[in-house]
Design a protein around this motif. Structure first.
Motif, PDB file in Angstrom:
ATOM      1  N   LEU A 185       0.836  -1.189   0.000  1.00 38.66           N
ATOM      2  CA  LEU A 185       0.000   0.000   0.000  1.00 38.66           C
ATOM      3  C   LEU A 185       0.874   1.243   0.000  1.00 38.66           C
ATOM      4  CD1 LEU A 185      -3.154   0.744   2.071  1.00 38.66           C
ATOM      5  CD2 LEU A 185      -1.193   2.279   2.299  1.00 38.66           C
ATOM      6  N   SER A 186       0.484   2.226  -0.807  1.00 36.97           N
ATOM      7  CA  SER A 186       1.161   3.518  -0.823  1.00 36.97           C
ATOM      8  C   SER A 186       0.105   4.601  -0.986  1.00 36.97           C
ATOM      9  CB  SER A 186       2.165   3.583  -1.978  1.00 36.97           C
ATOM     10  OG  SER A 186       2.755   4.879  -2.056  1.00 36.97           O
ATOM     11  N   ASN A 187       0.203   5.661  -0.188  1.00 35.31           N
ATOM     12  CA  ASN A 187      -0.775   6.731  -0.339  1.00 35.31           C
ATOM     13  C   ASN A 187      -0.215   8.067   0.125  1.00 35.31           C
ATOM     14  OD1 ASN A 187      -1.039   6.918   2.488  1.00 35.31           O
ATOM     15  ND2 ASN A 187      -2.788   5.518   2.540  1.00 35.31           N
ATOM     16  N   ILE A 188      -0.949   9.108  -0.213  1.00 35.00           N
ATOM     17  CA  ILE A 188      -0.676  10.460   0.271  1.00 35.00           C
ATOM     18  C   ILE A 188      -2.012  11.088   0.600  1.00 35.00           C
ATOM     19  CG2 ILE A 188      -0.595  11.319  -2.126  1.00 35.00           C
ATOM     20  CD1 ILE A 188       1.202  13.582  -1.125  1.00 35.00           C
ATOM     21  N   ARG A 189      -2.078  11.767   1.759  1.00 37.53           N
ATOM     22  CA  ARG A 189      -3.304  12.415   2.206  1.00 37.53           C
ATOM     23  C   ARG A 189      -3.003  13.859   2.603  1.00 37.53           C
ATOM     24  NH1 ARG A 189      -5.777   7.768   6.298  1.00 37.53           N
ATOM     25  NH2 ARG A 189      -5.913   6.082   4.750  1.00 37.53           N
ATOM     26  N   VAL A 230       0.265  13.778   4.894  1.00 38.22           N
ATOM     27  CA  VAL A 230       0.588  12.469   5.467  1.00 38.22           C
ATOM     28  C   VAL A 230       1.049  11.579   4.322  1.00 38.22           C
ATOM     29  CG1 VAL A 230      -0.205  10.480   6.772  1.00 38.22           C
ATOM     30  CG2 VAL A 230      -1.145  12.750   7.273  1.00 38.22           C
ATOM     31  N   PHE A 231       2.333  11.210   4.346  1.00 38.43           N
ATOM     32  CA  PHE A 231       2.918  10.392   3.285  1.00 38.43           C
ATOM     33  C   PHE A 231       3.094   8.954   3.785  1.00 38.43           C
ATOM     34  CE2 PHE A 231       4.428  14.704   2.710  1.00 38.43           C
ATOM     35  CZ  PHE A 231       4.305  14.914   1.352  1.00 38.43           C
ATOM     36  N   ARG A 232       2.712   8.016   2.963  1.00 41.97           N
ATOM     37  CA  ARG A 232       3.034   6.623   3.218  1.00 41.97           C
ATOM     38  C   ARG A 232       3.603   6.049   1.921  1.00 41.97           C
ATOM     39  NH1 ARG A 232      -1.299   2.675   5.971  1.00 41.97           N
ATOM     40  NH2 ARG A 232      -1.067   4.232   7.607  1.00 41.97           N
ATOM     41  N   TRP A 261       4.486   8.959  -4.292  1.00 42.18           N
ATOM     42  CA  TRP A 261       4.650  10.329  -3.810  1.00 42.18           C
ATOM     43  C   TRP A 261       5.444  10.308  -2.509  1.00 42.18           C
ATOM     44  CZ3 TRP A 261       3.453  14.506  -6.628  1.00 42.18           C
ATOM     45  CH2 TRP A 261       2.569  14.346  -7.699  1.00 42.18           C
ATOM     46  N   VAL A 262       6.514  11.107  -2.466  1.00 35.70           N
ATOM     47  CA  VAL A 262       7.373  11.172  -1.282  1.00 35.70           C
ATOM     48  C   VAL A 262       7.671  12.640  -0.971  1.00 35.70           C
ATOM     49  CG1 VAL A 262       8.423   8.908  -1.676  1.00 35.70           C
ATOM     50  CG2 VAL A 262       9.455  10.946  -2.707  1.00 35.70           C
ATOM     51  N   PRO A 263       7.971  12.945   0.289  1.00 37.32           N
ATOM     52  CA  PRO A 263       8.216  14.347   0.657  1.00 37.32           C
ATOM     53  C   PRO A 263       9.690  14.719   0.569  1.00 37.32           C
ATOM     54  CG  PRO A 263       8.103  13.010   2.621  1.00 37.32           C
ATOM     55  CD  PRO A 263       7.902  12.059   1.461  1.00 37.32           C
TER      56      PRO A 263
END
Length: 888
Positions: free
Chosen positions: A501-505, A533-535, A640-642
């Motif tokens: 799982l990968s997500n961005i909120r 919130v990055f995962r 997506w990464v910060p």
């Protein structure tokens, strides 16, 4: 610091700029003197006021406009003999009679001087809406005729115009595709008035090419900004019968599609993550369906589309390459209405209407594909023929909804939401007595956005919009395999499962203020706070193989806070010079690391003549999020990464210089524009050689990437015809886009994958009849860059062969070109209308390259190894499609 590279490329680009510059007749010449400064000699300096005005008109070609109740033409006048300017003559004969005058084009308007009042100015404000639906109209021009003073409605249809006080003031309201409205107000106090514009009775007016705004391109300060009418989007050819917003944008100069059929946007040498895509103010992180072949935007639910490629106003931030600002419809305030379409791969339906007439409304819109339903019987039959039971399929859907409530004359609330999902699934089972093999897999990705917005008119000159938004993008991968088998008469079972799982909120709170103190200033200011919130990746794996169990459970979660403040002013310094100047302050905090950024913005327009203008712009931008893109063909596995303490934010500067001209040929209007740009970028990231999103899952993503810089520059030429039975445009782009990473390509400069030297488009929309429209688009582009082996070698006595790839992106695929056609016929029904459309995608069946693969040479009968060659894979030949849309 930014460095300068590829001097030869910049020189060619500069020569291109000079060539286009030189091709514009009259450019660079001094602006002509005002007709009022012309010196004349009156033959009869004594006579009547009417005779003096008539003689000025005869000698200069100027005409006069006035009311007989205002100007006494028979009044005697006496002018000193000798040569004088037109201005000095008019001042002498009009001022003493309490009259003033204004030069408008080649006409002089004479009126009474305004009487002294307690208030020096009057502010007019209100909303401009569609008279039939109550939908707010964006970018409507509201002007005072004869003075050149005016404004345009904002994103919510609100206008504010402050004018010199007078006994009576007349306003003219105009918007392409709608009938003009005039209104005369009396009194000296501030006035609140809403306009309802009826749709123009001429059906041709509804088919407008790029730019549904009344403001001419010559007059606007903004560069690289294009408004795309929804009527135009629905008129152009479509793939598989699906109307697509992003594919229309790809036909504009400076915008590329990436690969065959893809709906991604590569703007001015940038990557997809550098585009800020807003849907009712909420960011959309993945705008693609069907692995990139369709976009997530349902055209039936959209009211307005703006694309900004450069010269970004200070109110936009967070991305380097472009802003795509999309507004949903608000819902019909007057009556229930619906529309929809049935296509080859998907169908859609939109319903809208009043909850309470003139107070509250709603709109809901849905779309779903049925590829999986149509293919299910065929797939099941194929699996059964191979001794298996199971299924395989893919589908996507979109749902849009919006509520609109007029709380009071000064307050309005909107609640809008969007959700969309793509799902690929596969499951199969093969049995033989007690033994079996069973497997299932799922790949899903989608967006969820919501926006709650409050508009308030604080006073006649100050408007505020406050909105709270939520946005999420998520990717899910699941695999489950199990089997039962015998070993030496022993029945054994194995099982393996994997979940990724990968997500961005995002949660965001933002307030935007718009203040219009007078026609020379339009001030915007505001601020925003975003909680990210990055995962980037959460992996769970369980297996039991041969009685031995193992388990992996990794979670990578990061929190970031972004805040910004901005101030901008659209300021008319003189009749010829207008600027948009702004300043934006951004900050990003993650794991106690602070990244501040101060971003000046400037755009200027100088009128050489009424039909010619020069433009220039500068923008500094920063981006605190990155997209880890896998090299491939558009799978949704980009993460997506910060920015972190180790990975810095992306930054860019963009310089723009251009010219615009309004043309009129045989009674029809054209617009010609040229823009050149230079955009250095730094702190871009790429995967290291051989790394990807699933490889070595125990390694942090920061250890898999490398940072570098990029440069993009070029020129864009755009000629468009905006009215008449035949409309369309021609666009051409000459551009360079390069990258340099210390750990890639041995630190040498290499072309970006989507670097295209030449890009051209031709679009034509022609009304054969009032109910029959033929449209076509042709595109050409230099082939994409790719990395191919240029030789083989072996080491020592080893039998293994190794490939020598030389430089990164060292080869160009064949040029891309394609012709699309569409014929649409509208049939009126008692209950509404039906539009039947037939489209041809790739009408002459060009075999455009999608990717290349290496075909290994075989050993012939003599024992010689044949030469290995690269083979081209093409995706779409000619594809006919049919769709039926309806309105009621």
């Amino acid at each position: 610091m930014f460095t300068t590279t590829n001097a030869v490329g910049r020189l060619v680009c500069f020569v291109f700029l000079l060539g286009c510059w030189a091709s514009f007749p009259g450019l660079g010449q001094a602006p002509p003197a005002s007709p009022l400064a012309r010196t004349i000699r009156l033959n009869n300096p004594t006579g009547t006021l009417g005779s003096v005005l008539a003689e000025i008109s005869q000698q200069t070609g100027l005409s006069f406009g006035y009311s007989n109740d205002v100007v006494a033409a028979a009044a005697p006048v006496r002018i000193p003999a000798g040569p004088q300017t037109v201005k000095s003559i008019l001042d002498a004969v009009l001022s003493a009679r309490g009259l003033s005058y204004t030069l408008l084009d080649q006409q002089i308007i004479i009126r009474k001087k305004p009487a002294a009042t307690k208030s020096k100015t009057i502010t007019f404000s209100g909303y401009v809406r569609d008279a039939a639906t109550g939908e707010n109209l964006i970018g409507v021009t509201v002007v005072q005729p004869g003075t050149g003073l005016g404004t345009a409605t904002n994103t919510y249809g609100f206008y504010s115009l402050t004018l010199p006080a007078a006994d009576t003031v007349r306003l003219l309201v105009s918007y392409l595709g709608y009938q003009q409205a005039q209104w005369t107000a009396s009194g000296t106090g501030n006035v609140r008035h809403d306009f309802g514009l009826p749709v123009a009775t001429n059906e041709l007016a509804a088919v407008e090419v790029v730019g549904s705004r009344e403001e001419k391109i010559v007059q606007s300060t903004r560069m690289g900004t294009i408004n795309v009418p929804i009527t135009q989007i629905k008129s152009l050819p479509r793939l598989f019968g699906e109307t697509d917003v992003l594919k229309v944008l790809q036909l504009l100069p400076g915008v590329q599609s990436g690969s065959e059929g893809q709906s991604g946007l590569y703007v001015r040498g940038g990557s997809p993550d550098q585009n800020l895509i807003l849907l009712d103010g909420a960011p959309v992180y993945n705008a693609a369906h069907l692995f990139g072949f369709f976009s997530v935007f349902n055209a039936d639910a959209i009211n307005n589309v703006d694309l900004i490629k450069g010269g970004f106003p200070a109110r936009y931030g967070g991305r380097l390459s472009s802003v795509l600002d999309i507004s949903m419809k608000e819902g019909n305030m007057q009556k229930f209405h619906g529309e929809g379409a049935i296509g080859l791969v998907a169908s859609k339906l939109t319903l809208e209407g009043p909850i309470k007439k003139d107070v509250a409304s709603f709109i809901v819109s849905g779309r779903r594909t049925y590829i999986d339903i149509l293919a299910r019987p065929i797939i099941k039959a194929q699996l059964r023929s191979e001794g298996e039971e199971g299924s395989l399929g893919y589908y996507f859907y979109d749902l849009n909804g919006k509520l609109n409530w007029k709380v009071s004359p000064r307050d309005r609330l909107y609640l809008s939401a969007y959700t969309g999902q793509d799902a690929f699934y596969s499951n199969s089972r093969r049995e033989a007595g007690e033994t079996f093999d069973q497997s299932s897999s799922e790949l899903g990705w989608g967006n969820l956005t919501a926006a709650l917005r409050w508009n308030r008119i604080i006073n006649d000159r100050l408007f505020v919009n406050t909105h709270f938004t939520y946005s999420q993008y998520q990717l899910d991968v699941g695999v489950d395999q199990s089997s039962r088998y015998r070993v030496n008469d022993e029945l054994r079972s194995d099982r393996f499962s994997l979940s990724y799982l990968s997500n961005i909120r995002d949660l965001s709170l933002k307030s935007d203020f718009e203040y219009a103190p007078n026609p020379n200033h339009y001030i915007r200011f505001g601020g925003q706070f975003i909680r990210h919130v990055f995962r980037p990746g959460a992996l769970q794996s369980n297996d039991n193989i041969g009685g031995v169990s193992s388990q992996i459970n990794t979670v990578n979660r990061q929190l970031g806070n972004e805040a910004n403040l901005y101030l901008e002013d659209d300021y008319r310094l003189s009749e010829r010079l207008k600027v948009n100047v702004g300043l934006r302050f951004n900050s990003f905090v993650i794991a106690k690391k602070l990244y501040p950024s101060l971003e000046p913005r400037l755009a200027a327009r100088y009128l050489l003549t009424e039909d010619w203008s020069l433009k220039a712009s500068y923008a500094r931008t920063s981006q605190f999020i990155h997209l880890l893109a896998n090299s491939g063909i558009g799978l949704p596995t980009d993460l997506w990464v910060p920015a972190t303490a180790r990975i810095k934010p992306q930054q860019a500067q963009q310089f723009g210089l251009g010219a615009a001209r309004a043309l009129r040929f045989k009674g029809e209007d054209y617009e010609l524009s040229f823009e050149s740009y230079y955009k250095p970028m730094r702190n871009l990231i790429e995967y290291q050689e051989g790394a990807n999103f699933l490889g070595n899952t125990e390694t942090n993503w920061e250890d898999k990437v490398t940072s570098g810089n990029g440069w993009a520059y070029g020129g864009e030429l755009f000629l468009q015809k905006k009215s008449g039975r035949t409309t369309g445009w021609i666009g051409y782009t000459l551009a360079w886009s390069t990258r340099c990473f210390p750990e890639l390509n041995q630190g040498r400069l290499f072309p970006y994958k989507y670097d295209r030297r030449h890009d051209a488009s031709l679009v034509i929309i022609h009304k054969l009849k009032d109910n029959l429209t033929l449209s076509g688009s042709w595109v050409y582009g230099t082939g994409n860059a790719t990395t191919l082996a240029q030789g083989r070698f072996s080491l020592g006595n080893s039998q293994d062969n190794y490939q020598d790839y030389g430089g990164r992106n060292n080869y160009r695929m064949a040029a891309y070109h394609r012709l699309d056609l569409d014929l649409s016929k509208t049939k009126k029904k008692k209950w509404g209308e039906v539009v039947n459309s037939f489209s041809l995608y790739n009408a002459y069946s060009r075999r455009n390259p999608y990717y290349l693969y290496l075909k290994e040479g075989k050993v012939d009968a003599a024992g010689n190894l044949e030469e290995s060659t690269y083979k081209q894979v093409s995706l779409f030949p000619i594809i006919p499609s049919f769709s039926k849309s309806f309105r009621f």
